[in-house]
Scaffold this active site. Structure first.
Site, PDB file in Angstrom:
ATOM      1  N   GLU A 162     -54.532  62.167  43.742  1.00  0.00           N
ATOM      2  CA  GLU A 162     -53.338  61.380  44.007  1.00  0.00           C
ATOM      3  C   GLU A 162     -53.312  60.969  45.493  1.00  0.00           C
ATOM      4  OE1 GLU A 162     -51.833  60.287  41.567  1.00  0.00           O
ATOM      5  OE2 GLU A 162     -50.996  61.758  40.186  1.00  0.00           O
ATOM      6  N   HIS A 164     -54.931  56.217  42.547  1.00  0.00           N
ATOM      7  CA  HIS A 164     -55.701  57.461  42.355  1.00  0.00           C
ATOM      8  C   HIS A 164     -57.005  57.203  41.616  1.00  0.00           C
ATOM      9  CE1 HIS A 164     -53.399  58.546  38.362  1.00  0.00           C
ATOM     10  NE2 HIS A 164     -54.520  57.939  38.076  1.00  0.00           N
ATOM     11  N   ASP A 172     -51.069  53.970  41.488  1.00  0.00           N
ATOM     12  CA  ASP A 172     -50.905  54.445  42.875  1.00  0.00           C
ATOM     13  C   ASP A 172     -52.248  54.556  43.618  1.00  0.00           C
ATOM     14  OD1 ASP A 172     -52.062  56.613  41.637  1.00  0.00           O
ATOM     15  OD2 ASP A 172     -50.434  58.017  42.046  1.00  0.00           O
ATOM     16  N   ASP A 230     -62.000  64.932  35.126  1.00  0.00           N
ATOM     17  CA  ASP A 230     -60.788  65.716  35.404  1.00  0.00           C
ATOM     18  C   ASP A 230     -60.262  66.332  34.117  1.00  0.00           C
ATOM     19  OD1 ASP A 230     -59.992  63.319  34.283  1.00  0.00           O
ATOM     20  OD2 ASP A 230     -58.943  62.607  36.058  1.00  0.00           O
TER      21      ASP A 230
END
Ligand code: PGA
Length: 261
Positions: free
Chosen positions: A143, A138, A136, A67
């Site tokens: 996300e 991810h 979270d 990413d």
């Protein structure tokens, strides 16, 4: 998926570096998918130590980025391209030509995403993809509620992720970009072997949801349950919410030595 509980982050790094070494012995030009963040650092340190010791030849290895921030010039010290040059390419003695990643500074972001997916396929696909996990759930920058079939695309970061990453930008959240390019979950699932490393208590809930929860886009890492060869390496703290921890310890302890992860 296989869950391996290790005593600490260094042991996790060593185990994964060993798997990368075994892969590179089998396939010297393997394409290694690498991740950024604090978690993967013990992997890169252990792999660089093996290279220095002459235990593995990485001269033909190739590196693929997971990413990237949108809008940071490639030479910005916190662009993931720069981070990976410092943390992976330079310690392994690899030239820039060994590296592939999306162009976060492209004016046509959508085109850059499509070009990167195409480049990964043309390179023969990722052999081993190293992943961290967000608090979270991810993976990459996918996300919660990212499509489990998503391809490389632009995403908007949650405020929590921007807060988590502000430490790399002098603690100033205003400097953290809002947008990123990330390999999609569908893209990540195409790698031949997925290896997720999670360390520390802060990841315990996300790890439990990934391993023992349902496959659900609300926890993107749970998509690893769909992959035929996914390994989750966790330290004791990150494993602390796993109900099946004893089962995972037992199966790993009794695995045939030749099998590796
Ligand atoms: P961290 O980030 O390794 O810095 O905790 C992991 C991630 O966000 O994927």
């Amino acid at each position: 998926m296989e869950v391996v509980i290790v005593p600490d982050a260094a042991a996790g790094g060593e185990l994964i570096a060993e798997a990368m070494t075994a892969l590179l012995r089998r396939k010297p030009d393997a394409l290694l998918g690498v991740a950024t963040g604090s978690t993967p650092l013990p992997v890169y340190e252990a792999l660089a130590a093996k290279v220095s010791a002459g235990a593995v030849d990485v001269s033909r290895a190739r590196i693929a980025q997971l990413d990237e921030y949108v809008g940071l010039p490639a030479e910005h010290p916190e662009s993931y391209r720069s981070v990976l040059r410092r943390q992976v390419l330079e310690p392994l003695g690899l030239a820039a030509g060994a590296f592939m990643g999306p162009d976060g500074a492209a004016s046509d972001v959508q085109g850059a995403c499509e070009a990167y997916d195409k480049a990964l396929a043309e390179a023969g696909g990722v052999d081993l993809q190293l992943l961290g996990i967000g608090t979270d759930g991810h993976i990459g920058f996918n996300e919660p509620c990212s499509s489990l079939a998503s391809r490389t695309r632009i995403k908007t970061l949650t405020e929590q992720t921007r807060v988590d990453n502000a430490r790399f930008f002098d603690g100033d959240i205003k400097q953290v970009p809002h947008h990123v390019i990330t390999q999609g979950i569908g893209t990540i699932l195409q790698a031949r072997h997925l290896v997720l490393l999670a360390t520390g208590e802060g990841k315990a809930d996300a790890v439990a949801a990934t391993v023992e929860g349902p496959v659900a886009a609300v926890c993107p890492a749970s998509a690893l349950q769909l992959h035929p060869h996914a390994t989750v390496v966790v330290d004791e703290a990150a494993a602390s919410e796993l109900k099946l921890a004893d089962y995972f310890r037992h199966t790993y302890a009794n695995k045939p030595d030749w099998q590796g992860i």
